[in-house]
Enzyme design. Structure first.
Site, mmCIF file in Angstrom:
data_model
loop_
_atom_site.group_PDB
_atom_site.id
_atom_site.type_symbol
_atom_site.label_atom_id
_atom_site.label_comp_id
_atom_site.label_asym_id
_atom_site.label_seq_id
_atom_site.Cartn_x
_atom_site.Cartn_y
_atom_site.Cartn_z
ATOM 1 N N ASP A 177 0.810 -1.231 0.000
ATOM 2 C CA ASP A 177 0.000 0.000 0.000
ATOM 3 C C ASP A 177 0.838 1.274 0.000
ATOM 4 O OD1 ASP A 177 -2.227 -1.641 0.090
ATOM 5 O OD2 ASP A 177 -2.315 -1.597 2.277
ATOM 6 N N LYS A 212 1.790 2.222 -5.114
ATOM 7 C CA LYS A 212 2.310 1.675 -6.386
ATOM 8 C C LYS A 212 1.392 2.005 -7.555
ATOM 9 C CE LYS A 212 2.305 -2.388 -4.351
ATOM 10 N NZ LYS A 212 2.063 -2.009 -2.945
ATOM 11 N N ALA A 217 -4.119 -7.625 -3.781
ATOM 12 C CA ALA A 217 -3.633 -6.274 -4.064
ATOM 13 C C ALA A 217 -4.807 -5.326 -4.269
ATOM 14 C CB ALA A 217 -2.766 -6.293 -5.327
ATOM 15 N N GLY A 218 -4.608 -4.080 -3.887
ATOM 16 C CA GLY A 218 -5.570 -3.020 -4.186
ATOM 17 C C GLY A 218 -4.754 -1.805 -4.550
ATOM 18 N N HIS A 219 -4.690 -1.484 -5.825
ATOM 19 C CA HIS A 219 -3.851 -0.384 -6.300
ATOM 20 C C HIS A 219 -4.740 0.777 -6.740
ATOM 21 C CE1 HIS A 219 -0.276 -3.313 -7.215
ATOM 22 N NE2 HIS A 219 -0.673 -3.321 -5.957
ATOM 23 N N GLN A 252 1.919 -6.012 -3.186
ATOM 24 C CA GLN A 252 2.340 -6.124 -1.783
ATOM 25 C C GLN A 252 3.645 -5.331 -1.585
ATOM 26 O OE1 GLN A 252 1.275 -9.490 -3.329
ATOM 27 N NE2 GLN A 252 -0.602 -8.433 -2.872
ATOM 28 N N THR A 260 -8.448 -3.032 -0.382
ATOM 29 C CA THR A 260 -9.079 -4.308 -0.733
ATOM 30 C C THR A 260 -10.081 -4.738 0.313
ATOM 31 O OG1 THR A 260 -7.146 -4.987 -1.991
ATOM 32 C CG2 THR A 260 -8.581 -6.757 -1.238
ATOM 33 N N THR A 261 -9.726 -4.581 1.599
ATOM 34 C CA THR A 261 -10.580 -5.120 2.655
ATOM 35 C C THR A 261 -11.241 -4.032 3.499
ATOM 36 O OG1 THR A 261 -8.688 -5.177 4.130
ATOM 37 C CG2 THR A 261 -9.157 -7.202 2.906
ATOM 38 N N LYS A 305 3.250 10.191 -0.085
ATOM 39 C CA LYS A 305 2.413 10.667 1.014
ATOM 40 C C LYS A 305 3.128 11.627 1.965
ATOM 41 C CE LYS A 305 -1.256 7.943 1.842
ATOM 42 N NZ LYS A 305 -2.182 6.808 2.059
HETATM 43 P P1 GDP Z 1 -0.781 0.434 -3.546
HETATM 44 O O1 GDP Z 1 -1.372 -0.837 -3.104
HETATM 45 O O2 GDP Z 1 0.706 0.483 -3.299
HETATM 46 O O3 GDP Z 1 -1.121 0.816 -4.949
HETATM 47 O O4 GDP Z 1 -1.395 1.570 -2.602
HETATM 48 P P2 GDP Z 1 -2.941 1.715 -2.192
HETATM 49 O O5 GDP Z 1 -3.693 2.218 -3.350
HETATM 50 O O6 GDP Z 1 -3.431 0.484 -1.524
HETATM 51 O O7 GDP Z 1 -2.838 2.790 -1.033
HETATM 52 C C1 GDP Z 1 -2.275 4.045 -1.231
HETATM 53 C C2 GDP Z 1 -3.342 5.093 -0.851
HETATM 54 O O8 GDP Z 1 -2.712 6.356 -0.725
HETATM 55 C C3 GDP Z 1 -4.405 5.273 -1.914
HETATM 56 O O9 GDP Z 1 -5.612 5.624 -1.291
HETATM 57 C C4 GDP Z 1 -3.870 6.424 -2.756
HETATM 58 O O10 GDP Z 1 -4.908 7.148 -3.410
HETATM 59 C C5 GDP Z 1 -3.237 7.266 -1.685
HETATM 60 N N1 GDP Z 1 -2.065 8.063 -2.106
HETATM 61 C C6 GDP Z 1 -1.084 7.747 -2.997
HETATM 62 N N2 GDP Z 1 -0.150 8.701 -3.004
HETATM 63 C C7 GDP Z 1 -0.521 9.633 -2.101
HETATM 64 C C8 GDP Z 1 0.064 10.844 -1.627
HETATM 65 O O11 GDP Z 1 1.142 11.259 -2.041
HETATM 66 N N3 GDP Z 1 -0.628 11.529 -0.670
HETATM 67 C C9 GDP Z 1 -1.819 11.105 -0.165
HETATM 68 N N4 GDP Z 1 -2.405 11.828 0.772
HETATM 69 N N5 GDP Z 1 -2.390 9.959 -0.591
HETATM 70 C C10 GDP Z 1 -1.744 9.232 -1.534
HETATM 71 P P1 IMO Z 2 -0.964 -4.108 -2.310
HETATM 72 O O1 IMO Z 2 -0.490 -4.662 -3.622
HETATM 73 C C1 IMO Z 2 -1.026 -4.536 2.039
HETATM 74 C C2 IMO Z 2 -1.211 -8.603 3.645
HETATM 75 C C3 IMO Z 2 -2.469 -9.050 4.343
HETATM 76 C C4 IMO Z 2 -1.904 -10.056 5.310
HETATM 77 C C5 IMO Z 2 -0.773 -10.716 4.525
HETATM 78 C C6 IMO Z 2 -1.172 -12.022 3.842
HETATM 79 O O2 IMO Z 2 -2.240 -3.382 -2.380
HETATM 80 O O3 IMO Z 2 0.131 -3.346 -1.646
HETATM 81 P P2 IMO Z 2 -2.720 -12.683 1.793
HETATM 82 O O4 IMO Z 2 -4.128 -12.330 1.466
HETATM 83 O O5 IMO Z 2 -1.731 -12.254 0.752
HETATM 84 O O6 IMO Z 2 -2.545 -14.116 2.182
HETATM 85 O O7 IMO Z 2 -2.392 -11.849 3.126
HETATM 86 O O8 IMO Z 2 -0.421 -9.763 3.527
HETATM 87 N N1 IMO Z 2 -1.419 -8.086 2.265
HETATM 88 C C7 IMO Z 2 -1.313 -6.800 1.932
HETATM 89 N N2 IMO Z 2 -1.094 -5.705 2.700
HETATM 90 N N3 IMO Z 2 -1.119 -4.423 0.712
HETATM 91 C C8 IMO Z 2 -1.310 -5.497 -0.082
HETATM 92 O O9 IMO Z 2 -1.289 -5.429 -1.420
HETATM 93 C C9 IMO Z 2 -1.457 -6.753 0.541
HETATM 94 N N4 IMO Z 2 -1.679 -8.016 0.075
HETATM 95 C C10 IMO Z 2 -1.643 -8.811 1.142
HETATM 96 O O10 IMO Z 2 -3.090 -7.979 4.994
HETATM 97 O O11 IMO Z 2 -1.317 -9.403 6.396
HETATM 98 MG MG MG Z 3 -2.912 -1.516 -1.852
#
Ligand code: GDP
Ligand code: IMO
Ligand code: MG
Length: 443
Positions: free
Chosen positions: A13, A16, A39-41, A237, A313-314, A344
């Protein structure tokens, strides 16, 4: 051309999705190499926010081939839902999306196994996303998994039934109850515990998947390399969740690091180019497991609130803490990071002082900046250095030279400690809230 890799250096998170979308125009191909719907991007642009789970984050750009590589575990049900969610964006999937025939398929009973195994672990549960990731990789390694290419085979249903029978025997051993335990998977709730209905939808999703480009992606990628196309591999991840080097057993079930891109796409190591390591200006983790620099106080609350730290994601609240240099140094070493991208920074705007974990104090009194083997059992006391915060808004800043002095000092300090240049600073979730430090521009 060489293949560049973008991956998370913390516990996932890091942002990415935002950055892959931001730098995608520089590339001809964007490819996911591991993980799956855990993953949740998140991507934000033009007032739209979108969360991708299995589809690469280059999908919103025309003229980019997006590949779901062989190292990925793919859930056809979630894939169908994701594609349907993207229907309003006029994306030409037949031109821009390709799925490896060697990617493993997540079937519904993998998700049940995930629930049953977590339940059996009790208090020491991993905190899995319950998407069936672990059980699917288990079947892959046990040489009994189903692959995307298998859905084209007339005996697919038969092989599916064999695997389900195997899963059902494990489920009964683990005392899994179809009546009550299915509740743990929210999106299965709609089936009213009728597993036959789940399976019906699964097979519809499999038929849907058949209408996409199912390819030998290793040939596609290597042809692209030989034809001087530029390729970006998108990690899921983060390094501290890596199956080999993460905080085992509180990890995911794949190699989330540079090496994973080689096996997850079929890229020879000599073809790896830049490695972009992405990290938050602080640190978060979702799920169980060690987190030495975690904050269980008002500062942690502030980070969660300002950073909107709830799982993409969750929806779970993410645990928050200060940046952890020993962990970052470890991830940089293992990945061969060439450029750092700091995300961030804006979340720290309100702090008069910020802290950096520089070392760990172990239970025997030893001070170290290395991750101990027993990171789970060891009592680690984080040693913090206090740094002056910038304590002002960063909005409207687009030029790195206009960043506040205290933030520039923070960046310089991190660069000195981590010995890798910080090429990009992100100051908000939107595509445009991204500052390239000119002298190191990557796009
Ligand atoms: P990923 O899994 O690595 O793609 O990251 P996620 O999408 O799960 O979580 C990153 C969160 O931070 C998302 O809600 C993005 O919209 C948000 N985000 C990304 N870059 C920035 C930033 O520079 N500042 C802030 N405030 N939020 C950001
Ligand atoms: P992105 O790509 C953050 C964490 C879960 C749990 C452990 C194992 O969005 O960064 P799993 O479902 O893979 O067996 O869970 O890994 N986890 C993540 N935490 N970002 C993710 O993906 C994750 N994918 C799995 O919370 O602790
Ligand atoms: Mg994510």
């Amino acid at each position: 051309m060489a293949v560049d890799i973008l991956l998370g250096l913390q516990w996932g998170d890091e942002g990415k999705g935002k950055i892959v979308d931001f730098i995608a125009p520089k590339y001809d191909v964007v490819a996911r190499f591991q993980g799956g719907p855990n993953a949740g991007h998140t991507l934000e642009f033009d007032g739209i926010k979108h969360v991708l789970h299995q589809i690469p984050s280059g999908i919103f750009h025309d003229n980019i081939s997006n590949i779901i590589g062989n190292g990925v575990v793919l859930d056809p049900l979630i894939f169908k839902k994701e594609i349907e969610g993207l229907s309003k964006f006029n994306i030409n999937f037949s031109k821009n999306l390709f799925i490896s025939k060697k990617a493993q398929i997540i079937i519904p009973t993998h998700r049940l196994l995930d629930v049953a195994m977590e339940k059996a672990k009790g208090d020491s549960k991993i905190g899995s996303t319950l998407k069936g990731i672990g059980p699917t990789y288990q079947d892959k390694v046990a040489r009994q998994g189903l692959r995307v290419g298998d859905i084209l085979n007339p005996n697919f249903k038969e092989r599916y039934n064999q695997l389900v029978a195997n899963h059902k025997s494990i489920l009964s051993f683990l005392n899994f109850s179809f009546d009550s335990d299915l509740e743990a998977i929210k999106d299965f709730g709609k089936y009213n515990f009728d597993f036959l209905e789940v399976e019906k939808d699964f097979f519809k999703a499999v038929e849907f998947l058949k209408t996409f480009n199912l390819v030998d992606s290793e040939y596609m990628i290597n042809d692209a390399i030989n034809n001087k196309k530029s390729i970006l591999a998108e990690g899921a991840q983060g390094s501290l969740l890596d199956i080999d080097f993460g905080s085992y057993p509180f990890v995911t079930s794949s190699n989330t690091m540079t090496a994973g891109a080689c096996t997850g796409l079929g890229i020879a190591p000599k073809n790896i180019g830049k490695v972009f390591g992405i990290f938050k200006a602080y640190c978060t983790r979702v799920g169980s497991g060690p987190f030495p620099s975690e904050l269980n106080d008002i500062d942690g609350e502030t980070l969660r609130k300002k950073g909107n730290e709830f799982g993409s994601t969750t929806g779970r609240a993410r645990r928050c803490g200060w940046i952890d240099l020993p962990a970052l140094k470890y991830a940089i070493m293992l990945n061969g990071v060439s450029n750092l991208l700091m995300m961030k920074a804006d979340v720290l705007n309100e702090f008069e002082e910020i802290k950096v974990c520089t070392h760990y104090k172990l239970s025997n009194g030893e001070l170290t900046d290395k991750l101990p083997y027993d990171v789970v059992e060891e009592h680690i006391e984080p040693i913090f250095k206090t740094i002056k915060g910038w304590n002002c808004s960063l909005s409207g800043i687009s030029d790195a030279s206009n960043l506040p002095l205290a933030l520039k000092d923070y960046i310089t300090y991190l660069e000195q400690e981590l010995r890798v240049p910080i090429t990009l600073v992100s100051v908000g979730p939107d595509r445009v809230e991204t500052i390239l430090r000119e002298e190191l521009a990557i796009v």
